[in-house]
Write an enzyme that holds these catalytic residues in place. Structure first.
Site, PDB file in Angstrom:
ATOM      1  N   GLY A   1       0.820  -1.218   0.000  1.00 54.18           N
ATOM      2  CA  GLY A   1       0.000   0.000   0.000  1.00 54.18           C
ATOM      3  C   GLY A   1       0.846   1.257   0.000  1.00 54.18           C
TER       4      GLY A   1
ATOM      5  N   GLY B   1      -0.878   7.898   1.301  1.00 58.73           N
ATOM      6  CA  GLY B   1      -0.971   7.907   2.759  1.00 58.73           C
ATOM      7  C   GLY B   1       0.259   7.375   3.480  1.00 58.73           C
TER       8      GLY B   1
ATOM      9  CE1 TYR C   1      -9.866  -0.241   8.759  1.00 62.21           C
ATOM     10  CE2 TYR C   1     -10.497   1.008  10.706  1.00 62.21           C
ATOM     11  CZ  TYR C   1      -9.550   0.659   9.757  1.00 62.21           C
ATOM     12  OH  TYR C   1      -8.291   1.203   9.810  1.00 62.21           O
TER      13      TYR C   1
ATOM     14  N   PRO D   1      -2.611   3.160  15.122  1.00 64.21           N
ATOM     15  CG  PRO D   1      -1.707   3.904  13.128  1.00 64.21           C
ATOM     16  CD  PRO D   1      -2.294   2.696  13.771  1.00 64.21           C
TER      17      PRO D   1
ATOM     18  CG  LEU E   1      -8.383  11.963  13.752  1.00 61.18           C
ATOM     19  CD1 LEU E   1      -9.655  11.475  13.073  1.00 61.18           C
ATOM     20  CD2 LEU E   1      -8.652  13.262  14.526  1.00 61.18           C
TER      21      LEU E   1
ATOM     22  N   GLY F   1      -4.847  12.174   9.596  1.00 65.78           N
ATOM     23  CA  GLY F   1      -5.220  12.835   8.345  1.00 65.78           C
ATOM     24  C   GLY F   1      -4.114  12.696   7.312  1.00 65.78           C
TER      25      GLY F   1
HETATM   26  P1  NDP Z   1      -4.827   5.272   2.178  1.00 65.40           P
HETATM   27  O1  NDP Z   1      -6.187   5.020   1.622  1.00 65.40           O
HETATM   28  O2  NDP Z   1      -4.174   6.573   1.916  1.00 65.40           O
HETATM   29  O3  NDP Z   1      -3.839   4.121   1.687  1.00 65.40           O
HETATM   30  C1  NDP Z   1      -4.254   2.796   1.610  1.00 65.40           C
HETATM   31  C2  NDP Z   1      -3.232   2.004   0.803  1.00 65.40           C
HETATM   32  O4  NDP Z   1      -3.675   0.643   0.765  1.00 65.40           O
HETATM   33  C3  NDP Z   1      -3.122   2.498  -0.628  1.00 65.40           C
HETATM   34  O5  NDP Z   1      -1.756   2.568  -1.003  1.00 65.40           O
HETATM   35  C4  NDP Z   1      -3.812   1.402  -1.437  1.00 65.40           C
HETATM   36  O6  NDP Z   1      -3.150   1.208  -2.681  1.00 65.40           O
HETATM   37  C5  NDP Z   1      -3.590   0.180  -0.552  1.00 65.40           C
HETATM   38  N1  NDP Z   1      -4.570  -0.854  -0.842  1.00 65.40           N
HETATM   39  C6  NDP Z   1      -5.911  -0.851  -0.597  1.00 65.40           C
HETATM   40  N2  NDP Z   1      -6.482  -1.966  -1.118  1.00 65.40           N
HETATM   41  C7  NDP Z   1      -5.466  -2.668  -1.699  1.00 65.40           C
HETATM   42  C8  NDP Z   1      -5.405  -3.877  -2.433  1.00 65.40           C
HETATM   43  N3  NDP Z   1      -6.497  -4.627  -2.687  1.00 65.40           N
HETATM   44  N4  NDP Z   1      -4.204  -4.305  -2.890  1.00 65.40           N
HETATM   45  C9  NDP Z   1      -3.097  -3.573  -2.659  1.00 65.40           C
HETATM   46  N5  NDP Z   1      -3.083  -2.413  -1.988  1.00 65.40           N
HETATM   47  C10 NDP Z   1      -4.264  -1.968  -1.520  1.00 65.40           C
HETATM   48  O7  NDP Z   1      -4.965   5.001   3.761  1.00 65.40           O
HETATM   49  P2  NDP Z   1      -3.911   5.111   4.972  1.00 65.40           P
HETATM   50  O8  NDP Z   1      -2.558   5.395   4.486  1.00 65.40           O
HETATM   51  O9  NDP Z   1      -4.500   6.030   5.968  1.00 65.40           O
HETATM   52  O10 NDP Z   1      -4.023   3.653   5.567  1.00 65.40           O
HETATM   53  C11 NDP Z   1      -2.948   2.739   5.590  1.00 65.40           C
HETATM   54  C12 NDP Z   1      -3.233   1.676   6.646  1.00 65.40           C
HETATM   55  O11 NDP Z   1      -3.309   2.288   7.926  1.00 65.40           O
HETATM   56  C13 NDP Z   1      -4.539   0.923   6.459  1.00 65.40           C
HETATM   57  O12 NDP Z   1      -4.327  -0.429   6.791  1.00 65.40           O
HETATM   58  C14 NDP Z   1      -5.480   1.586   7.465  1.00 65.40           C
HETATM   59  O13 NDP Z   1      -6.492   0.712   7.883  1.00 65.40           O
HETATM   60  C15 NDP Z   1      -4.503   1.905   8.573  1.00 65.40           C
HETATM   61  N6  NDP Z   1      -4.892   2.952   9.486  1.00 65.40           N
HETATM   62  C16 NDP Z   1      -5.250   4.201   9.022  1.00 65.40           C
HETATM   63  C17 NDP Z   1      -5.592   5.197   9.927  1.00 65.40           C
HETATM   64  C18 NDP Z   1      -6.052   6.547   9.482  1.00 65.40           C
HETATM   65  O14 NDP Z   1      -6.734   7.243  10.275  1.00 65.40           O
HETATM   66  N7  NDP Z   1      -5.708   7.000   8.289  1.00 65.40           N
HETATM   67  C19 NDP Z   1      -5.535   4.972  11.368  1.00 65.40           C
HETATM   68  C20 NDP Z   1      -5.183   3.640  11.736  1.00 65.40           C
HETATM   69  C21 NDP Z   1      -4.846   2.687  10.827  1.00 65.40           C
HETATM   70  P3  NDP Z   1      -3.893   0.992  -4.108  1.00 65.40           P
HETATM   71  O15 NDP Z   1      -5.260   1.602  -3.991  1.00 65.40           O
HETATM   72  O16 NDP Z   1      -3.011   1.658  -5.102  1.00 65.40           O
HETATM   73  O17 NDP Z   1      -3.908  -0.504  -4.277  1.00 65.40           O
HETATM   74  C1  8X3 Z   2      -8.476   4.388  11.414  1.00 61.85           C
HETATM   75  C2  8X3 Z   2      -8.845   5.056  12.696  1.00 61.85           C
HETATM   76  O1  8X3 Z   2     -10.815   5.731  14.190  1.00 61.85           O
HETATM   77  O2  8X3 Z   2     -11.105   5.946  11.777  1.00 61.85           O
HETATM   78  O3  8X3 Z   2      -8.184   3.052  11.615  1.00 61.85           O
HETATM   79  O4  8X3 Z   2     -11.101   3.780  12.804  1.00 61.85           O
HETATM   80  S1  8X3 Z   2     -10.555   5.099  12.855  1.00 61.85           S
END
Ligand code: NDP
Ligand code: 8X3
Length: 253
Positions: free
Chosen positions: A11, A15, A151, A181, A183, A185
């Site tokens: 991923g 992000g 989720y 983590p 919240l 952004g």
């Molecule tokens: P983004 O949506 O910015 O990034 C998500 C990444 O996951 C993208 O690079 C996307 O790549 C990849 N992804 C999604 N589906 C697939 C797939 N089927 N195959 C390969 N890659 C995939 O979100 P974040 O950076 O915020 O999230 C990253 C991780 O952190 C996640 O696991 C999320 O649950 C977790 N997280 C996020 C938080 C938040 O508040 N933002 C807090 C806590 C945890 P592409 O679409 O190019 O495949």
């Molecule tokens: C992302 C944090 O609070 O939106 O995993 O679920 S929350």
């Protein structure tokens, strides 16, 4: 861990993953950056250079994942750290209104994809007696909230899977960390989840949230710890967030 080692980040197209890949390249690591959006991986390669290997990979494609360890270029096959970051939330509806396809997509991505790629690289790590697996869990795996249903459950799975892995790997030098983590952004997370730019922006309104660079900083720190230290789990919130107690439903009279 010293630099010039190889880290695979799932991923990495946006992000956290993009920030992690960028930070680790600057730290001196070689990074295999994966995700579905090839154009973004190529753009990252343009910016970060040949220390980054872009590999288009859908984490839900079991055949592709199982083939990956052997199909990487030979000089990239020894993975020193795997960062299980790819993941997503879809929807905020209560369970009785939620879309079942969304639920299955979250399970296939956050659970099945994560265990497949972990299992794919574990034997080689064990053989080399070297390796570190880090996963992105979430505070949603610990604290229930309305609409968190599947989720949050996928992230609870990630936490338990990581701690059970740690137990299976006791007696080996392989390290395990689950990062949880709150919240955060600066990523596409809420836009993907809510499918609406305005609603996604509202999630962060008036807050000073974590940023992807904070997660990258954390991972850089973890990777630099001495090899006898294992951080089992890390819960990280912005200062503007705290666990806020239990909900109570009151009847109207
Ligand atoms: P983004 O949506 O910015 O990034 C998500 C990444 O996951 C993208 O690079 C996307 O790549 C990849 N992804 C999604 N589906 C697939 C797939 N089927 N195959 C390969 N890659 C995939 O979100 P974040 O950076 O915020 O999230 C990253 C991780 O952190 C996640 O696991 C999320 O649950 C977790 N997280 C996020 C938080 C938040 O508040 N933002 C807090 C806590 C945890 P592409 O679409 O190019 O495949
Ligand atoms: C992302 C944090 O609070 O939106 O995993 O679920 S929350």
């Amino acid at each position: 861990m010293t630099t010039s080692e190889t880290v695979l980040v799932t991923g990495a197209t946006s992000g956290f993953g993009k920030a992690i890949a960028t930070r680790l390249i600057h730290d001196g690591y070689r990074v295999i950056a994966t995700g579905r959006r090839t154009d973004r991986l190529n753009a990252l390669h343009q910016v970060l250079g040949d220390a980054l290997l872009p590999v288009t990979l859908d984490i839900t494609d079991r055949d592709a994942i199982r083939a990956l360890p052997d199909t990487l270029p030979q000089e990239w096959q020894a993975i020193d750290a795997l960062i299980n970051n790819a993941g997503l939330a879809l929807g905020m509806e209560p369970a009785y209104d939620a879309n079942l396809d969304d639920w299955h997509t979250m399970i296939n991505t956050n659970i099945s994809g994560l265990i497949e790629i972990t299992r794919a690289f574990l034997p080689e790590m064990l053989q080399r007696k070297k390796g570190y697996i880090l996963s992105l869990g979430s505070t949603a795996g610990t604290y229930a909230y309305r609409g968190g249903n599947v989720y949050g459950a996928t992230k609870a799975f990630v936490e338990q899977f990581m701690q059970n892995l740690r137990t299976d790997l006791l007696g080996t030098p392989i390290r395990i960390t689950n990062i949880e983590p709150g919240l955060c952004g600066g990523s596409e997370f809420s836009q993907v989840r809510l499918r609406d730019q305005g609603k996604a922006e509202a999630v962060y309104k008036g807050t000073d949230p974590l940023l992807p660079e904070d997660i990258a900083e954390t991972i850089s720190w973890l990777l630099h710890l001495p090899p006898h230290m294992n951080v089992n789990r890390m819960e990280i919130m912005p200062v503007c967030q705290a666990p806020a107690g239990l909900a109570v439903h009151r009847q109207e009279h």
